[in-house]
Structures are given as structure tokens and as C-alpha cells.
Design a protein around this motif. Structure first.
Motif, PDB file in Angstrom:
ATOM      1  N   ILE A  55       0.666  -1.155  -0.072  1.00 13.70           N
ATOM      2  CA  ILE A  55       0.104  -0.014   0.172  1.00 13.70           C
ATOM      3  C   ILE A  55       0.851   1.262  -0.080  1.00 13.70           C
ATOM      4  O   ILE A  55       1.935   1.281   0.736  1.00 13.70           O
ATOM      5  N   THR A  57       0.674   5.325   0.846  1.00 13.77           N
ATOM      6  CA  THR A  57      -0.060   6.143   1.507  1.00 13.77           C
ATOM      7  C   THR A  57       0.842   7.424   1.490  1.00 13.77           C
ATOM      8  O   THR A  57       1.824   7.550   1.812  1.00 13.77           O
ATOM      9  N   GLY A 105      -9.136   2.381  -3.337  1.00  8.06           N
ATOM     10  CA  GLY A 105      -8.215   3.149  -2.657  1.00  8.06           C
ATOM     11  C   GLY A 105      -8.980   4.318  -2.137  1.00  8.06           C
ATOM     12  O   GLY A 105     -10.379   4.473  -2.235  1.00  8.06           O
ATOM     13  N   LYS A 119      -5.009  13.366   1.813  1.00 13.59           N
ATOM     14  CA  LYS A 119      -4.555  11.936   2.084  1.00 13.59           C
ATOM     15  C   LYS A 119      -4.867  11.035   1.119  1.00 13.59           C
ATOM     16  O   LYS A 119      -6.118  10.676   0.579  1.00 13.59           O
ATOM     17  N   SER A 121      -4.404   6.923  -0.422  1.00 17.94           N
ATOM     18  CA  SER A 121      -3.993   5.561  -0.097  1.00 17.94           C
ATOM     19  C   SER A 121      -4.576   4.664  -1.244  1.00 17.94           C
ATOM     20  O   SER A 121      -5.819   4.412  -1.595  1.00 17.94           O
ATOM     21  N   SER A 127      -0.489   2.998  -8.087  1.00 16.98           N
ATOM     22  CA  SER A 127       0.064   4.280  -7.444  1.00 16.98           C
ATOM     23  C   SER A 127       0.116   5.407  -8.634  1.00 16.98           C
ATOM     24  O   SER A 127       0.033   6.411  -8.204  1.00 16.98           O
TER      25      SER A 127
END
Length: 161
Positions: A55, A57, A105, A119, A121, A127
Motif C-alpha cells: 500500500i 499512503t 483506494g 491523503k 491511499s 500508485s
């Protein structure tokens, strides 16, 4: 026999002493939490890698919080933060929401006293999409008038309740 107050004060002293020792004792196993880098433009990057989960973040903190708002514009930080993911010059709010939801996400914005935070994630494999969405809402927010009016109405309604 001793009275209960002496025992009570002894226990309180012991608890406070233990707490003070714990607060001021350096732990050698704590280690560095993140690597820090300051870019030429003044931006501060904090990086920490944990490879247990695939993951990614990212938290972007923009120094623009409620404490720096003029009195006559109280609430501007929260309104701005709410509107960031409500559309850009390239995407509608629905496009943003659908894209991030499709990959499982999250992309959240919030306004605080000192910062506006965004934020992201996503799974590592997603990504590229995540960073594309993140950069789009930071660099190209639309702040459409109909969204501003809708958010203001929601805020006024919640205040009245």
C-alpha cells in the motif's frame, strides 16, 4: 495502622515518578521514523518505507489553516478543503470518486487549524493513478460556483441543526 491517605499519596507519588521516568527516558529501539529532505523550493518531504503491505499512503499538508484565516472569512479553510476533490479542470467530482473507488483506494481532504491535508491511499500497483488524481486535485481545482453554493448550504444547514 496507617490511614488511607498515606497509602494514597504514596501510590500517587509512585505513579507520577514512573510516568516522569517513562516520558524522559530515551529508547534506543525507537529509531528514526522518517527520512527528511528539504527541496530547493522549501517543500519538506518526509519518507518512510514499510514493505509489509503493498500500500502507498501519501499525506500532503499545505500550510493554510483556520488560524491564518481573516475573521470575516471564517470557515474558508474547511470550505477549500471540502472543494478540492469536488472537481478539477480535467475531472468532475464523480470522475475522481469513480476512479479512486474502482481501484479500492481513498482520497480524502480535510481542513484543520494549521494545515489543509490531502491523503491518498492506494495499492502499489495503482500508485500511478493515485498520484495522477492527487496532483490533479492539488494543481487544478475547479472551485465551481455550484459546488461552492452547495457546500455553503450544507454547512449552514448543519449549523442550524
Amino acid at each position: 495502622m496507617t490511614d488511607g491517605r498515606g497509602l494514597k499519596y504514596s501510590c500517587l507519588f509512585f505513579l507520577l515518578f514512573t510516568l516522569a521516568v517513562a516520558m524522559f527516558t530515551p529508547y534506543s529501539f525507537a529509531g528514526e521514523i522518517a527520512e527528511k529532505e528539504i527541496l530547493p523550493n522549501g517543500m519538506v518531504l518526509l519518507h518512510s518505507e514499510k514493505t509489509e503491505l503493498p500500500i502507498v499512503t501519501v499525506v500532503v499538508a499545505i500550510k493554510a489553516g483556520a488560524v491564518s484565516e481573516p475573521y470575516e472569512k471564517a470557515g474558508l479553510t474547511n470550505l477549500t478543503a471540502d472543494l478540492l476533490n469536488e472537481g478539477t479542470s480535467k475531472r468532475t467530482a464523480r470522475d475522481i470518486s469513480s476512479a479512486i473507488d474502482f481501484v479500492g483506494g481513498s482520497l480524502e481532504t480535510s481542513g484543520g487549524d494549521d494545515f489543509i491535508t490531502i491523503k491518498l491511499s492506494v495499492l502499489r500497483k495503482d500508485s500511478e493513478l493515485g498520484f495522477d488524481l492527487l496532483s490533479d486535485i492539488i494543481l487544478n481545482p475547479a472551485f465551481r460556483q455550484e459546488e461552492i453554493d452547495r457546500r455553503k448550504a450544507i454547512i449552514k444547514s448543519s449549523i442550524l441543526q
